[in-house]
Design an enzyme around this catalytic site. Sequence first.
Site, PDB file in Angstrom:
ATOM      1  N   PHE A 276       0.871  -1.222  -0.024  1.00 26.08           N
ATOM      2  CA  PHE A 276      -0.040  -0.041   0.053  1.00 26.08           C
ATOM      3  C   PHE A 276       0.837   1.202  -0.081  1.00 26.08           C
ATOM      4  O   PHE A 276       1.742   1.504   0.900  1.00 26.08           O
ATOM      5  CB  PHE A 276      -0.926  -0.059   1.243  1.00 26.08           C
ATOM      6  CG  PHE A 276      -1.665   1.167   1.512  1.00 26.08           C
ATOM      7  CD1 PHE A 276      -3.039   1.363   0.897  1.00 26.08           C
ATOM      8  CD2 PHE A 276      -0.907   2.520   1.926  1.00 26.08           C
ATOM      9  CE1 PHE A 276      -3.614   2.378   1.109  1.00 26.08           C
ATOM     10  CE2 PHE A 276      -1.808   3.585   1.905  1.00 26.08           C
ATOM     11  CZ  PHE A 276      -3.189   3.901   1.838  1.00 26.08           C
ATOM     12  N   GLU A 277       0.888   1.963  -0.755  1.00 28.22           N
ATOM     13  CA  GLU A 277       1.118   3.579  -0.824  1.00 28.22           C
ATOM     14  C   GLU A 277       0.431   4.341  -1.678  1.00 28.22           C
ATOM     15  O   GLU A 277      -0.035   4.237  -2.498  1.00 28.22           O
ATOM     16  CB  GLU A 277       2.612   3.473  -1.641  1.00 28.22           C
ATOM     17  CG  GLU A 277       3.688   2.492  -1.257  1.00 28.22           C
ATOM     18  CD  GLU A 277       4.861   2.607  -2.239  1.00 28.22           C
ATOM     19  OE1 GLU A 277       5.049   2.716  -3.323  1.00 28.22           O
ATOM     20  OE2 GLU A 277       6.204   2.504  -1.325  1.00 28.22           O
ATOM     21  N   ILE A 278       0.443   5.599  -0.809  1.00 31.63           N
ATOM     22  CA  ILE A 278      -0.147   6.929  -1.594  1.00 31.63           C
ATOM     23  C   ILE A 278       1.130   7.579  -1.490  1.00 31.63           C
ATOM     24  O   ILE A 278       1.477   8.034  -0.501  1.00 31.63           O
ATOM     25  CB  ILE A 278      -1.135   7.338  -0.915  1.00 31.63           C
ATOM     26  CG1 ILE A 278      -2.628   6.432  -0.976  1.00 31.63           C
ATOM     27  CG2 ILE A 278      -1.762   8.630  -1.553  1.00 31.63           C
ATOM     28  CD1 ILE A 278      -3.684   6.789  -0.311  1.00 31.63           C
ATOM     29  N   HIS A 331      12.158   2.066  -0.513  1.00 27.29           N
ATOM     30  CA  HIS A 331      11.241   3.375  -0.795  1.00 27.29           C
ATOM     31  C   HIS A 331      11.368   3.969   0.844  1.00 27.29           C
ATOM     32  O   HIS A 331      11.479   5.331   1.024  1.00 27.29           O
ATOM     33  CB  HIS A 331       9.843   3.041  -0.818  1.00 27.29           C
ATOM     34  CG  HIS A 331       9.465   2.723  -2.259  1.00 27.29           C
ATOM     35  ND1 HIS A 331       8.354   2.748  -2.797  1.00 27.29           N
ATOM     36  CD2 HIS A 331      10.356   2.677  -3.471  1.00 27.29           C
ATOM     37  CE1 HIS A 331       8.380   2.458  -4.224  1.00 27.29           C
ATOM     38  NE2 HIS A 331       9.721   2.463  -4.385  1.00 27.29           N
TER      39      HIS A 331
END
Length: 395
Positions: A276-278, A331
């Site tokens: 999950f990444e925004i 990241h």
Amino acid sequence: MRYVVLVLAIIISLHFILSFSHEEYGRATSLSHLSEQFKGSQPHPPYQDGVPEEYYAQPSAPAQGRRANATFVFLARNGDLGGVVTSMKQVEDRFNKEFQYPYVFLNEEPFSDEFKERVQTLTDSKIEFGLIPKEDWVQPEWIDEERAAAARKKMADDKVIYGGSVPYRNMCRFNSGFFYRHELLHKYKYYWRVEPDVTFFCDLHYDPFLLMQDQKKVYGFTISLYEYPATIPTLWDSVKEFIKENPDLVEPDNAMKFISDDEGNSYNNCHFWSNFEIGDLDFWRGEAYSKFFDFLDKKGGFYYEVSNITVGLCERQADQVLQRWGDAPVHSIGAALFAKKDQIHFFNDIGYRHNPFQHCPQGELHKKGKCWCDPKDNFDYEWYSCLKHYDALFA
Ligand SMILES: Nc1nc2c(ncn2[C@@H]2O[C@H](COP(=O)(O)OP(=O)(O)OP(=O)(O)O)[C@@H](O)[C@H]2O)c(=O)[nH]1
Ligand SMILES: *[C@@H]1O[C@H](CO)[C@@H](O)[C@H](O)[C@H]1NC(C)=O
Ligand SMILES: *[C@@H]1O[C@H](CO)[C@@H](O)[C@H](O)[C@H]1NC(C)=O
Ligand SMILES: [Mg+2]
């Protein structure tokens, strides 16, 4: 008279029940047996009788008002279709049918017509399907294949999951350093990464992309956790080397405390779970992260064995299904070093599960989102979670 009917009914039912032998019973209730019989049956035209159009409510107009410059991103194979539609249907229902943000699907092979049709069925939003350029996907030629192959062989012999797999390493490297450079993403600033087979538990009635934009956030997460320690030292040595060579790229008000308990001497193994990444694509495309990724990439760690236990920058131990070396720590370390700490956002109100962990919003947030997860099943402050290290940034 009534009694006669009743008695007759009982006798008739008993007759049927008793005359049904065990064997027949077993056969009739075995679904797999039934489905066997249907296999190979003739195709037939679709059932015609629908509900007349006038019974349907008018579709609501597309979301009005302020919109962010944003898209969903899926990296997937054709074979991931089942899990992709599972995830995407929830994205639509919990959030996007109200907002209608577009989707970008990326694959190193062309998506099949079936794949395209099945996902387009789920949304009125624009969907683009992108092919990943070969040079962004395959092992770069400056990688010493002999050394990489030896590493893969050792991993495979040691039964490390995906250890012998080149595609898995390609995927991790692509997610770490290339997805945001794909031409279909050039025109966007924000992305929401979605993986196959995840669960979204709560309704989201606000726009998380606008939150990112208005509050100048660059990275958003729901779950954070420790990495398996034995895989870390070589990555951290490279990180330290990079910092030493590029002190000016490191943000003074950074989130080093999230990833290190001793001011950067060693890695505490914390990372945001990147399934999950925004995030802000321009952050990855910026000078600091680009240089950082290139530096790590040149070390060859995505392909070589780099320590006695592991491995490239993208491995999981067979006995450590929890951990995943790859774009997650890369990241996370990038975000922690090059962003201001308050530019990293915990999306507390997004109930989310990627096996085997879930974030379930608590208290008022659980009610507000009409969340269906069990609030007791919540990873936030489990011993293996890193949320306490994130909290400490702001304590
Ligand atoms: N196009 C493409 N996508 C891939 C490939 N391998 C993995 N992916 C995608 O990359 C993402 C991560 O892969 P996963 O298999 O979910 O890896 P993971 O999350 O470490 O493992 P799981 O715990 O099994 O979910 C998913 O979105 C996959 O669909 C590949 O070879 N090609
Ligand atoms: C969206 O963001 C990208 C990347 O920053 C930019 O190139 C593009 O012009 C933006 N589009 C709009 C409509 O603002
Ligand atoms: C790797 O090997 C070194 C030296 O042989 C040893 O000190 C270290 O503990 C080993 N690392 C792991 C994770 O086993
Ligand atoms: Mg996954």
